[in-house]
Enzyme design. Structure first.
Site, PDB file in Angstrom:
ATOM      1  N   GLY B  16       0.774  -1.327   0.053  1.00  0.00           N
ATOM      2  CA  GLY B  16      -0.409  -0.016  -0.291  1.00  0.00           C
ATOM      3  C   GLY B  16       1.318   1.393   0.195  1.00  0.00           C
ATOM      4  O   GLY B  16       1.804   1.023  -0.576  1.00  0.00           O
ATOM      5  N   GLU B 173     -18.877  10.495   0.811  1.00  0.00           N
ATOM      6  CA  GLU B 173     -18.337  10.036  -0.923  1.00  0.00           C
ATOM      7  C   GLU B 173     -19.207   8.920  -1.710  1.00  0.00           C
ATOM      8  O   GLU B 173     -19.631   9.611  -2.672  1.00  0.00           O
ATOM      9  CB  GLU B 173     -16.758   9.616  -1.080  1.00  0.00           C
ATOM     10  CG  GLU B 173     -15.372  10.731  -1.011  1.00  0.00           C
ATOM     11  CD  GLU B 173     -14.752  11.009  -0.743  1.00  0.00           C
ATOM     12  OE1 GLU B 173     -13.447  10.941  -1.248  1.00  0.00           O
ATOM     13  OE2 GLU B 173     -14.294   9.584  -0.769  1.00  0.00           O
TER      14      GLU B 173
END
Lengths: 430, 430
Positions: B16, B173
């Site tokens: 990541g 979102e």
């Protein structure tokens, strides 16, 4: 389903090239159309191998049927699994509920045939749906990953051996793309293996690949494949497939990845009609594409066995399905208007297959093309043909990028981790 | 694994933001690096909700780790599942085999917490991986398809109700995007339902959404959400989730689609260390990011519980992980060179969240922004930040296209057909 008006109700089963072009031809005409498909999208199947080989994204070659038919207010799209057709009762039976029709167009397509070895399907996936393409992409990329971790030489070799069964256009395109991936795309990405050592074998039972093309083009395709490192084996058939090998008669090829691009089997739905089928399970149709004894039911595209006006069987390609979709729409309107139907006549616009970067073969009328010219022709036809302006632009961008950089943008593995690259087709796609 | 040289061997678990930036900072330095990840790609997680809501393709926000690290010849990437860390034995145990290390960087990330109700995970998927995003996309699109086929009014309403749990940036979102899909993208695609009647509910346990932001921005976000039709419910917690409903205490909301964007649970791998963890299972680290008692092992990103120099806990966002990745690489080189390590100091560059088209909130230093200005800032930051030139261009194209046309290009449902839109998380992605 509610039937609020008196216009004849037409049910189309399948949103592939045949079904979609029939629906489009009937937009705004005096019929009520219900289009049924198991997927919410129309798939541009001729480019499916580019999703399988990580050049294109799924949404580059697939468009929601609802979007395409948004403006056709007489067309309703249902996501549904059709379980059987009741020709006598004029209805289709769905996974949940049923729908009555006045006229039926069966455009349910076909899949690959494993020639009686259905157990091979899990070991050697075919390429008909987006999920298939993503499963193939996953297997190919995972094989390289597993090879990088593998310390056993023989097992590493099996991981780096890819066998493609079937030397038609799809098999040739897949093998060519696998050759390019190993020789160009990922050569510098690994530390412990040399991807360009990968062995790619294309197996075809007939004496030559691309049997639908003239012999000179088969030879050109074979040469082009060999130049990018693909071993072409013709005149041999696969006799056994296991998780780590393919047998060609007595010969064993150790391979962890086997892809299937051979044979044709019509959608199982055809069997529920109770009318005559051919050896591949395709519906035999009248010259006007109607099903014998049922002038109100038609079958088009890969699910039907239709003869060319010359008596030769028609190939299972998009142009045939598209022309049949338009012809059947015309015949439906004629029948609704009380006029006689017309026999379907196929206009052959040529055929083509790509091998790889700047390499293809094409027959257009009397012309036989190969190499760069054929490839440019292929490019042009496929870009013009893609449904939807947005996709056309995006695909062009992806292709240009891939051409300039040798990169393949969609090189993603998704789905559950299983530690090894093969032997299980239950994986999730991407 | 073979160990052919004498450079210290650094193992990084997780590709990541933290792990990748550590690996990049160590490229060409005098250490041998092995980067392990279960996936072959780095994921730009801040844009994952755009894959879930059909604007972007998976490959727009994911890049193979091998491609990113191609030029770093001292870095080897292995696709591997790390099962446990043996701190005493200085080795990580994989699904197959094990790897010894001299230095370890644990950057294994985190997922959502279901607050002790792990059985809710199948009913209300979270959004951490590409598969999650594709599963959410599939559920949302399938719900509309099923509603179009449904004749029962109450059931149709449940299919057209979407509940998002968690009012942090991801929840906001997601809810905003769901509002836009129902009100703009698909309004003309259906014949029997009106998608703009869909009910979207955002649930947050705290008294306001976006608690990490100043109160005025929480209010601005709430107003913006309500303008696009999202019901914002604060100060209530989810007490029960079933296949067709969510309970907020005594109140039942019938909903076929529930999405989870609440809580944090560190990767289970953290538990195998045997060192102190916080309530969310995150590794407690020293100021230099090393694991207490193990100066040769570090933990960074969402898997660690790290305090800001002011004593406040650091949020689980990309900038923290990136800065920690770079800091830990520096500390590794210091330790290898016999120098003392340095404590990690976070430089706050601000934070932002989008609500929808031309609506966002942002805090940058002393400035609080909302509306179009914040949205443009968000756009700029995210485009600049995306790793890989190609993706940046493509994403820009997709966004421009979506902005002009309201279309969402990746509106595809894939995976096995199950006739209903929910209640099973085993689906295949796309």
């Amino acid at each position: 389903m509610a039937r609020p008006d008196l216009r004849p109700h037409l049910v189309i089963v399948g949103g592939g090239f045949g079904g979609l072009y029939a629906a489009r031809a009937l937009a705004g005409r005096p019929v009520r159309v219900t289009l049924l498909d198991r997927r919410n999208h129309h798939l541009f199947q001729p480019l499916l191998y580019q999703v399988a080989t990580a050049v294109l994204n799924p949404s580059d070659i697939a468009v929601p049927l609802r979007s395409i038919l948004r403006g056709a207010s007489n067309v309703t799209v249902f996501l549904a699994n059709v379980e059987r057709v009741d020709l006598a009762g004029r209805r289709v039976v769905l996974d949940r509920g049923e729908i009555a029709y006045d006229v039926l167009i069966l455009a349910a397509g076909a899949s690959h045939s494993y020639f009686g070895h259905d157990d091979w399907e899990l070991l050697a996936p075919g390429l008909k749906t987006l999920e298939d393409a993503l499963e193939i992409r996953r297997r190919v990329l995972l094989a390289y990953e597993a090879a990088e971790r593998e310390r056993d030489g023989a097992e590493q070799e099996a991981l780096l051996t890819f066998v493609v069964v079937g030397g038609g256009p799809t098999g040739v395109e897949l093998a060519g793309a696998l050759g390019e991936i190993s020789r160009q795309t990922i050569t510098r990405d690994f530390r412990l293996i040399d991807p360009s050592r990968a062995r790619i074998v294309l197996v075809e039972g007939a004496p030559r690949i691309l049997t639908a093309f003239p012999e000179s083009l088969s030879r050109a395709a074979r040469d082009a494949l060999q130049r990018i490192g693909v071993e072409v084996r013709t005149g041999v058939t696969v006799t056994r497939v296991t998780t780590d090998a393919v047998w060609l008669g007595g010969e064993q090829i150790r391979a962890r990845t086997v892809l299937w691009a051979a044979g044709v089997a019509a959608a199982p739905l055809a069997r529920t009609l109770g009318t005559p089928l051919d050896r591949s399970g395709r519906v035999l149709v009248e010259p006007d594409l109607s099903i014998p004894g049922h002038p109100e039911a038609f079958a088009i595209g890969d699910v039907c066995a239709c003869l060319h006006q010359t008596g030769a069987p028609l190939p299972g390609v998009a142009p045939v399905a598209i022309q049949q979709g338009r012809a059947v729409a015309d015949n439906v309107l004629r029948r609704v208007g009380g006029q006689p139907t017309r026999p379907f006549r196929y206009r052959d616009q040529g055929s083509m297959a790509t091998i790889g970067r700047a390499a293809a073969v094409a027959v257009v009328g009397r012309f036989k093309l190969s190499g760069l010219v054929a490839w440019l022709a292929w490019l042009l036809v496929h870009i013009m043909f893609l449904i939807g302006f947005r996709n056309r632009l995006l695909v062009l961008f992806e292709w240009a990028w891939a051409y300039v950089t040798w990169h393949r943008g969609a090189r993603l593995i998704t789905g559950p981790w299983r530690g090894r690259g093969s032997g299980d087709a239950s994986g999730q796609g991407l």
